[in-house]
Scaffold this motif. Sequence first.
Motif, PDB file in Angstrom:
ATOM      1  N   ALA A 154       0.841  -1.200   0.000  1.00 51.61           N
ATOM      2  CA  ALA A 154       0.000   0.000   0.000  1.00 51.61           C
ATOM      3  C   ALA A 154       0.876   1.250   0.000  1.00 51.61           C
ATOM      4  O   ALA A 154       1.861   1.336   0.744  1.00 51.61           O
ATOM      5  CB  ALA A 154      -0.903   0.009   1.227  1.00 51.61           C
ATOM      6  N   THR A 155       0.499   2.207  -0.829  1.00 45.35           N
ATOM      7  CA  THR A 155       1.223   3.477  -0.909  1.00 45.35           C
ATOM      8  C   THR A 155       0.244   4.642  -0.847  1.00 45.35           C
ATOM      9  O   THR A 155      -0.928   4.499  -1.220  1.00 45.35           O
ATOM     10  CB  THR A 155       2.042   3.580  -2.202  1.00 45.35           C
ATOM     11  OG1 THR A 155       1.176   3.395  -3.330  1.00 45.35           O
ATOM     12  CG2 THR A 155       3.142   2.539  -2.235  1.00 45.35           C
ATOM     13  N   TYR A 156       0.727   5.767  -0.365  1.00 43.65           N
ATOM     14  CA  TYR A 156      -0.095   6.961  -0.196  1.00 43.65           C
ATOM     15  C   TYR A 156       0.742   8.165  -0.620  1.00 43.65           C
ATOM     16  O   TYR A 156       1.949   8.200  -0.368  1.00 43.65           O
ATOM     17  CB  TYR A 156      -0.519   7.106   1.268  1.00 43.65           C
ATOM     18  CG  TYR A 156      -1.086   5.843   1.856  1.00 43.65           C
ATOM     19  CD1 TYR A 156      -0.250   4.894   2.440  1.00 43.65           C
ATOM     20  CD2 TYR A 156      -2.449   5.581   1.801  1.00 43.65           C
ATOM     21  CE1 TYR A 156      -0.755   3.717   2.957  1.00 43.65           C
ATOM     22  CE2 TYR A 156      -2.964   4.403   2.326  1.00 43.65           C
ATOM     23  CZ  TYR A 156      -2.113   3.476   2.907  1.00 43.65           C
ATOM     24  OH  TYR A 156      -2.615   2.315   3.414  1.00 43.65           O
ATOM     25  N   TYR A 157       0.075   9.137  -1.244  1.00 47.24           N
ATOM     26  CA  TYR A 157       0.793  10.292  -1.764  1.00 47.24           C
ATOM     27  C   TYR A 157       0.059  11.587  -1.444  1.00 47.24           C
ATOM     28  O   TYR A 157      -1.174  11.628  -1.390  1.00 47.24           O
ATOM     29  CB  TYR A 157       0.944  10.188  -3.289  1.00 47.24           C
ATOM     30  CG  TYR A 157       1.758   9.001  -3.732  1.00 47.24           C
ATOM     31  CD1 TYR A 157       1.149   7.800  -4.067  1.00 47.24           C
ATOM     32  CD2 TYR A 157       3.148   9.094  -3.819  1.00 47.24           C
ATOM     33  CE1 TYR A 157       1.896   6.697  -4.464  1.00 47.24           C
ATOM     34  CE2 TYR A 157       3.905   8.000  -4.225  1.00 47.24           C
ATOM     35  CZ  TYR A 157       3.271   6.821  -4.544  1.00 47.24           C
ATOM     36  OH  TYR A 157       4.028   5.737  -4.939  1.00 47.24           O
ATOM     37  N   ALA A 158       0.832  12.638  -1.276  1.00 41.47           N
ATOM     38  CA  ALA A 158       0.248  13.967  -1.226  1.00 41.47           C
ATOM     39  C   ALA A 158      -0.301  14.310  -2.606  1.00 41.47           C
ATOM     40  O   ALA A 158       0.255  13.881  -3.622  1.00 41.47           O
ATOM     41  CB  ALA A 158       1.301  14.993  -0.808  1.00 41.47           C
ATOM     42  N   ASP A 159      -1.358  15.075  -2.644  1.00 39.07           N
ATOM     43  CA  ASP A 159      -1.967  15.428  -3.928  1.00 39.07           C
ATOM     44  C   ASP A 159      -0.972  16.142  -4.842  1.00 39.07           C
ATOM     45  O   ASP A 159      -1.029  15.993  -6.064  1.00 39.07           O
ATOM     46  CB  ASP A 159      -3.187  16.315  -3.698  1.00 39.07           C
ATOM     47  CG  ASP A 159      -4.359  15.553  -3.115  1.00 39.07           C
ATOM     48  OD1 ASP A 159      -5.267  16.189  -2.565  1.00 39.07           O
ATOM     49  OD2 ASP A 159      -4.362  14.304  -3.201  1.00 39.07           O
ATOM     50  N   SER A 160      -0.071  16.885  -4.250  1.00 36.61           N
ATOM     51  CA  SER A 160       0.864  17.687  -5.032  1.00 36.61           C
ATOM     52  C   SER A 160       1.876  16.848  -5.819  1.00 36.61           C
ATOM     53  O   SER A 160       2.477  17.341  -6.771  1.00 36.61           O
ATOM     54  CB  SER A 160       1.621  18.659  -4.120  1.00 36.61           C
ATOM     55  OG  SER A 160       2.307  17.947  -3.104  1.00 36.61           O
ATOM     56  N   VAL A 161       2.053  15.579  -5.431  1.00 37.36           N
ATOM     57  CA  VAL A 161       3.043  14.741  -6.111  1.00 37.36           C
ATOM     58  C   VAL A 161       2.417  13.521  -6.770  1.00 37.36           C
ATOM     59  O   VAL A 161       3.115  12.774  -7.468  1.00 37.36           O
ATOM     60  CB  VAL A 161       4.155  14.291  -5.144  1.00 37.36           C
ATOM     61  CG1 VAL A 161       4.779  15.491  -4.453  1.00 37.36           C
ATOM     62  CG2 VAL A 161       3.647  13.280  -4.131  1.00 37.36           C
ATOM     63  N   LYS A 162       1.138  13.316  -6.561  1.00 34.81           N
ATOM     64  CA  LYS A 162       0.468  12.134  -7.087  1.00 34.81           C
ATOM     65  C   LYS A 162       0.591  12.080  -8.605  1.00 34.81           C
ATOM     66  O   LYS A 162       0.377  13.078  -9.299  1.00 34.81           O
ATOM     67  CB  LYS A 162      -1.003  12.155  -6.665  1.00 34.81           C
ATOM     68  CG  LYS A 162      -1.689  10.810  -6.674  1.00 34.81           C
ATOM     69  CD  LYS A 162      -3.073  10.918  -6.033  1.00 34.81           C
ATOM     70  CE  LYS A 162      -2.997  11.236  -4.555  1.00 34.81           C
ATOM     71  NZ  LYS A 162      -4.326  11.276  -3.915  1.00 34.81           N
TER      72      LYS A 162
END
Length: 124
Positions: free
Chosen positions: A57-65
Amino acid sequence: QVQLVESGGGLVQAGGSLRLPCAASGLTFSRVSMGWFRQAPGKEREFVARISRSGSATYYADSVKGRFTISRDNAANTVTLQMNSVKPEDTAVYYCAADKEIVVHSSTSAYDYWGQGTRVTVSS
């Protein structure tokens, strides 16, 4: 003694790519979630990405997605941030961090161990 050591920072042109590895030691790497944060001059440290213990599972800030990818190699005790299509606003010191908890966190206070950071500068 836990150590997280980032590398790979430097100067890159806008639109280019950069790969930031982080080597971990002194902890059971497969039992911690890992995150990347960044801090631009005059700004607070902010969440960039997180990866679960297994890497499933991975998660990203919207700014780098869609531009950045976080991955890990538990056999090598490393976590990597692949940065593509970089922008001048990505300029910052990038830190990797380890979180002993399973619950997903994006707050800096939730992470237990930190590296010293690596500087990324994106020129326009």
